[in-house]
Design a protein around this motif. Structure first.
Motif, PDB file in Angstrom:
ATOM      1  N   GLU A 112     -16.384  35.945 -28.168  1.00 14.50           N
ATOM      2  CA  GLU A 112     -16.373  36.442 -28.753  1.00 14.50           C
ATOM      3  C   GLU A 112     -16.348  37.083 -30.248  1.00 14.50           C
ATOM      4  O   GLU A 112     -15.982  38.275 -30.535  1.00 14.50           O
ATOM      5  CB  GLU A 112     -15.113  37.542 -27.902  1.00 14.50           C
ATOM      6  N   ILE A 129      -5.740  35.861 -25.793  1.00 16.31           N
ATOM      7  CA  ILE A 129      -7.311  35.843 -24.860  1.00 16.31           C
ATOM      8  C   ILE A 129      -7.268  34.590 -24.056  1.00 16.31           C
ATOM      9  O   ILE A 129      -8.034  34.409 -22.817  1.00 16.31           O
ATOM     10  CB  ILE A 129      -7.902  36.218 -26.308  1.00 16.31           C
ATOM     11  N   ARG A 149     -14.880  32.555 -23.281  1.00 16.73           N
ATOM     12  CA  ARG A 149     -14.389  34.483 -24.034  1.00 16.73           C
ATOM     13  C   ARG A 149     -14.663  34.182 -25.882  1.00 16.73           C
ATOM     14  O   ARG A 149     -14.568  35.139 -26.175  1.00 16.73           O
ATOM     15  CB  ARG A 149     -13.618  34.258 -23.436  1.00 16.73           C
ATOM     16  N   ASP A 191      -8.913  27.857 -15.755  1.00 13.53           N
ATOM     17  CA  ASP A 191      -8.695  29.211 -16.197  1.00 13.53           C
ATOM     18  C   ASP A 191      -8.728  29.437 -17.909  1.00 13.53           C
ATOM     19  O   ASP A 191      -9.262  30.051 -18.646  1.00 13.53           O
ATOM     20  CB  ASP A 191      -7.690  29.908 -15.878  1.00 13.53           C
ATOM     21  N   GLN A 192      -8.360  28.620 -18.439  1.00 12.32           N
ATOM     22  CA  GLN A 192      -8.011  28.037 -20.004  1.00 12.32           C
ATOM     23  C   GLN A 192      -9.148  27.778 -20.428  1.00 12.32           C
ATOM     24  O   GLN A 192     -10.085  28.287 -21.846  1.00 12.32           O
ATOM     25  CB  GLN A 192      -6.754  27.240 -20.513  1.00 12.32           C
ATOM     26  N   GLY A 219     -17.880  37.457 -16.100  1.00 15.06           N
ATOM     27  CA  GLY A 219     -16.894  36.739 -17.244  1.00 15.06           C
ATOM     28  C   GLY A 219     -17.152  36.295 -17.595  1.00 15.06           C
ATOM     29  O   GLY A 219     -18.525  35.525 -18.017  1.00 15.06           O
ATOM     30  N   TYR A 220     -16.455  34.788 -17.375  1.00 10.36           N
ATOM     31  CA  TYR A 220     -16.502  33.649 -17.838  1.00 10.36           C
ATOM     32  C   TYR A 220     -16.537  33.182 -17.193  1.00 10.36           C
ATOM     33  O   TYR A 220     -15.706  32.437 -16.330  1.00 10.36           O
ATOM     34  CB  TYR A 220     -15.689  33.526 -19.618  1.00 10.36           C
ATOM     35  N   GLY A 253     -11.162  30.687 -20.621  1.00  9.77           N
ATOM     36  CA  GLY A 253     -10.331  31.673 -21.927  1.00  9.77           C
ATOM     37  C   GLY A 253     -11.095  31.564 -23.073  1.00  9.77           C
ATOM     38  O   GLY A 253     -11.552  31.724 -23.988  1.00  9.77           O
ATOM     39  N   THR A 281      -4.597  34.539 -21.058  1.00 10.17           N
ATOM     40  CA  THR A 281      -5.169  35.555 -20.001  1.00 10.17           C
ATOM     41  C   THR A 281      -6.532  36.273 -19.266  1.00 10.17           C
ATOM     42  O   THR A 281      -6.421  36.954 -18.563  1.00 10.17           O
ATOM     43  CB  THR A 281      -4.689  36.966 -20.671  1.00 10.17           C
ATOM     44  N   THR A 282      -6.862  34.808 -19.883  1.00 12.55           N
ATOM     45  CA  THR A 282      -8.070  34.800 -18.932  1.00 12.55           C
ATOM     46  C   THR A 282      -8.479  34.218 -17.541  1.00 12.55           C
ATOM     47  O   THR A 282      -7.972  32.763 -17.221  1.00 12.55           O
ATOM     48  CB  THR A 282      -9.509  34.736 -20.110  1.00 12.55           C
ATOM     49  N   THR A 283      -9.467  35.333 -16.705  1.00 13.53           N
ATOM     50  CA  THR A 283      -8.898  34.507 -14.800  1.00 13.53           C
ATOM     51  C   THR A 283     -10.659  34.145 -15.099  1.00 13.53           C
ATOM     52  O   THR A 283     -11.973  34.629 -15.339  1.00 13.53           O
ATOM     53  CB  THR A 283      -9.051  35.596 -14.303  1.00 13.53           C
TER      54      THR A 283
END
Length: 311
Positions: free
Chosen positions: A98, A166, A94, A87-88, A258-259, A91, A169-171
């Motif tokens: 961004e 960011i 992401r 997940d990281q 998503g990513y 993140g 908290t990204t999945t």
């Protein structure tokens, strides 16, 4: 599988060494006096090994890799291995998509945030000295005369905390294949049918009917979710026998955009003492697909007997 990969990982023959992208300090003075991104072969990348030398020779693209691979192939200048989760990794990707390239302060914050998550608790400044906190380390780095960014300390510290959030908290998004069929069956009478949206779990979309309407609305279109069972009414006269072809088509989507849990990885050439780096990972989009089905409705109307009367 709907995966759009940002960037091309092939290194052209005769590739040039990485050069400064956007950041604070002087890239050409080495890792001790620069925080930010750099560019190789047109791609903006970030140091993946805190405390090691900036690239002075071309890096070698090592493909899209997950957390386990990165954790086992990267190390800080003090021998610490990263502790990333999948997940990281998503993140970090992401964050790169961004925030990279927005401003020199922003790219410096991206590098700080990436290292804060990869090497948690390792608050060593650009000279290798340890500090009690991430914020203290940043303040020390940016105040160095060679970096000359003391005026950016507060902005970078604030951005780093936002960027770490960011990442954490990204999945990770997982591509999902979509498929299915609209299954028609007999209803309560000859004028009704049921239709089941037999599609990949979680899919949503819109069904359009031909030869029938939805019983609850009288309309030929309806928003649906996979697994729903709906009643339809056949378009047929009540006083005339007929065979009616009832069909439906559904435009569906499934999966979240998503990513993915991968990053582009770049390694130094054999024997070259310089940092391995990280670049943009794959972007996952929702999968669009179409399903359909049909059935014949046999409408039978009994003839009405005519009564004859005598003269």
């Amino acid at each position: 599988m709907a995966v759009a990969v940002a960037g091309v990982l092939a290194v052209a023959p005769g590739a040039q060494a990485a050069d400064a992208g956007s950041g604070l300090g002087d890239f050409h003075l080495g890792a001790g006096y620069y925080k930010g991104s750099f560019v190789q072969d047109g791609q903006r990348i970030i140091c993946g090994e805190k405390g090691t030398a900036v690239p002075s020779a071309p890096l070698v693209a090592s493909g899209m890799q997950d957390a386990a691979w990165i954790n086992s192939h990267y190390t800080s200048g003090w021998g610490d291995a990263p502790q990333l989760t999948d997940d990281q990794v998503a993140g970090v990707s992401r964050l790169f998509h961004e925030k990279l390239g927005v401003s020199p302060q922003g790219d410096a914050a991206v590098e700080y945030a990436t290292h804060a998550v990869m090497y948690p608790g390792q608050w060593r400044d650009l000279n290798g000295d340890p500090h009690a906190s991430l914020e203290e380390m940043i303040a020390t780095d940016l105040a160095l005369p060679e970096v000359n960014a003391a005026g950016d300390i507060a902005a970078v510290q604030s951005a780093v905390l936002e960027y770490v959030d960011i990442i954490n908290t990204t999945t990770a998004a997982v591509p999902v294949d979509g498929s299915g069929v609209l299954t028609f069956a007999d209803g309560a009478d000859q004028f009704t049918k049921t239709v089941t949206v037999d599609a990949t779990a979680g899919a949503t979309g819109t069904v359009t009917l031909t030869g029938a309407v939805f019983a609850d609305s009288g309309e030929a279109t309806k928003a649906v979710t996979a697994g729903e069972v709906l009643t339809v009414r056949v378009n047929a006269a009540a006083d005339k026998s007929a065979t009616v072809e009832v069909s439906g088509t559904a435009d569906m989507t499934v999966g979240a955009a998503g990513y993915a849990a991968q990053l582009a990885t770049w390694q130094p050439e054999n024997g070259v003492n310089q940092q391995a780096s990280l670049g943009l990972g794959p972007v996952v989009t929702a999968t669009a697909f179409q399903i359909s089905g049909s059935v014949k409705a046999e409408i039978t109307v009994k003839p009405i007997a005519l009564l004859q009367t005598g003269e």
